[in-house]
Every structure is written in C-alpha cells, then in structure tokens.
Design an enzyme around this catalytic site. Structure first.
Site, mmCIF file in Angstrom:
data_model
loop_
_atom_site.group_PDB
_atom_site.id
_atom_site.type_symbol
_atom_site.label_atom_id
_atom_site.label_comp_id
_atom_site.label_asym_id
_atom_site.label_seq_id
_atom_site.Cartn_x
_atom_site.Cartn_y
_atom_site.Cartn_z
ATOM 1 C CG ASP A 189 41.844 41.533 48.125
ATOM 2 O OD1 ASP A 189 41.621 42.004 47.001
ATOM 3 O OD2 ASP A 189 40.952 41.110 48.890
ATOM 4 C CD GLU A 232 38.127 44.447 46.657
ATOM 5 O OE1 GLU A 232 37.613 43.315 46.584
ATOM 6 O OE2 GLU A 232 37.820 45.383 45.902
#
Length: 325
Positions: A189, A232
C-alpha cells in the site's frame, strides 16, 4: 501479356510470334530451350509456348526449370502427333495445355493463349484474396490479442488488474497446494496517498501511480505477477518463492520507492514516498487462497500500524514479525 515463344524452327516461332503480336501481346522469340530459359530469367514471361523437341533443352526440361522460378507461369506445349504422350506427361508436370502441329487453324493458338491468360488472372485473384484474408486474419488476431491484454490490464498503471490477479492467485494456490510447491504473496500500500492527492491534486496522484507501476514492472518479471489491486494497493504473486526470498523482494521494492524522486515527495509526512508491505507464504495451515490473501492483508495492516514504510511477514500461525533489510 508477355509471351515467350520457343521453337527451333524459325518459320514456326516467327508465325506464332507475329500472330500473337497482332493480338496485342508483347512477344519474345527463342531458338531453343536453353535460349528460352536464359530470356525467361532476365524477364519473367507470363505465358510460354514451347516446342516439345528442341536442342540443348527439351520442352519438358524447360517446363521444369520455368516452374522452379515462377510457379504461376502458364506453359503451353506445341507438339506433333508423334509426341502426344510426352505432351500428356507435360500436363501432369504443370503445363497448362498443348497444341498440335502443324496448326490446322491459327485461332487454336489464340484461343489457348486467351484461356491461359484467363487462368493466370484467376490464379492471381485467388492469391490476392488469400493474401488479403491472411492479412486480415493476422490483423484480427493482433486486435484480439490487444483486446485480451486490455481486459486484464489496469488502464492507469499498465499492471495487471484486480480480476486477473484474483484468478492468478487462485490458480497458483491450487497448483502450489497440489504439488507441494512454494508460493508467496506480497500485499503493498502506498503510504499517505490520500494526503498526497488532496494536497497536489488527482492528476499528480495518477502520475505517482503510473511511475510506481513502471518501477514495479522493471523490478518484477514473470512468472511473478504484479497487479494493481485497487486504488493505491498492489499485490505481488510469486510462485516458487520462499518466505526469505519474498521478504528480500519486498524490502528491495520498499527501499527503491523510498529513494525514488517522486514530485513533491519531500512534502509527505515521512519526507518521501513510501510503501508498507505485508508478506506471507503458503503452508499446511492455509486452506484456501482467500486465507492466504488475508494473511498478507493482516501483515500489511500491521506494517501501517507500526509507522508505515516497513515490511511485515506473517507466518500464517499468528506470528507477525517486522522484516529488516
């Protein structure tokens, strides 16, 4: 049509040449088989009329040599009744037709040439259609390949998409379980990405994701799969990879992102862009690919909770430990 007339009798070849010239053809004469082939090599003729019995090179031999050079050339044998068996043999070897000498009617010559010309046009048309179909099939195949590729690729980063990654994770888990092979999953992430988007705009955020996609593509090769899981978040599915090897990959990726000069990266809370990563591997305790993924997700959650910009490994047995470079 370009026509070559080969006969060792001057009267015959002159008669045929004059007749066909009057019909509007471009005619070349040859005095024997060897002379005929030499002229054919210099300038391919579309139709050849040849006596079957000639010095140096017979009509049958000339036919064979012409067909080696140009399979489409139309070959008409001029022969006497005494050589009709040879003429039939010539037809079997690729001659278009034969004409008997002496000529009872000169229209027979014109008719044979016209039929040969029509046959050649048909052959060319067939080749054109086949080439066109082949080219169209090739183009269609390329388009289908591109469409298939687009269907499994993320439009922003160029990495594989969530659907492909889900299928790949299931397939690799089943294979590894069946054959007792290693399998590692890395879930990553991009830290504080919402803050970056809110501060610098979504276009700048998209640029960062594109650049991250390039970094991951350059570092990770097949058979390892790297995909954008969503937003993301990214997933790396690594068959034949041990826990130690997967942790090395994760840490190398983490350091590379932290050191990369993303625009405005210095304004992020950590002073640079960073990744948090969760790593896990298959074990006997893992009963499904969903469980394997959840382990990687749990490790990622721990990495973010412990301050971000770090890698955490999950053994799948409740053990979570930070990975040190």
């Amino acid at each position: 049509m370009r026509i070559l007339v080969a006969d060792d009798e001057l009267a015959i070849r002159s008669l045929v040449a004059e007749l066909l010239t009057d019909e509007g053809h471009d005619v070349t004469m040859a005095e024997d088989g060897e002379d005929a082939f030499a002229k054919f090599e210099v300038d391919w003729h579309e139709i050849i009329l040849s006596d079957i019995r000639m010095p140096k090179l017979t009509g049958i031999e000339l036919l064979a040599k012409v067909k080696e050079v140009n399979e489409q050339a139309q070959f008409i044998i001029m022969t006497s009744h005494a050589s009709i068996d040879n003429s039939i043999d010539a037809l079997k070897k690729g001659a278009f037709d034969y004409i008997l000498k002496p000529f009872e009617d000169l229209d027979i010559i014109v008719d044979a040439v016209n039929r040969a010309s029509a046959n050649l046009s048909q052959i060319r048309q067939q080749h054109y259609l086949l080439n066109t179909l082949s080219r169209q099939n090739e183009e269609l195949g390329d388009l289908n390949k591109k469409f298939r590729e687009l269907a499994v690729r993320d439009g922003l980063t160029g990495l594989f998409n969530h659907r492909y990654a889900s299928d790949r994770l299931r397939e690799e888990f089943e294979r590894a379980s069946r054959f007792g092979r290693d399998l590692a999953v890395i879930f990553a992430d991009l830290d504080n990405f919402k803050l970056y988007n809110d501060t610098h705009g979504h276009q700048a955020g998209d640029d960062v994701l594109r650049e991250l996609g390039k970094i991951m593509s350059s570092m990770i090769r097949e058979p390892v799969t790297v995909a954008r899981w969503g937003g993301e978040e990214f997933i790396i599915i690594a068959p034949e990879t041990t826990a130690q090897q997967a942790c090395v990959v994760a840490e190398r990726l983490r350091r590379t992102v932290a050191e990369h000069p993303f625009p405005n990266a210095e304004k992020q809370p950590l002073g640079h862009m960073s990744l948090s990563l969760g790593v896990t591997t298959i074990s006997e305790a893992v009963g499904s690919h969903e469980v394997l993924f959840n382990q990687a997700d749990e490790a990622l959650y721990q990495a973010k909770g412990n301050g971000r910009n770090r890698t955490v490994f999950s053994s799948g047995e409740g053990e979570l430990r930070a990975v040190r470079s």
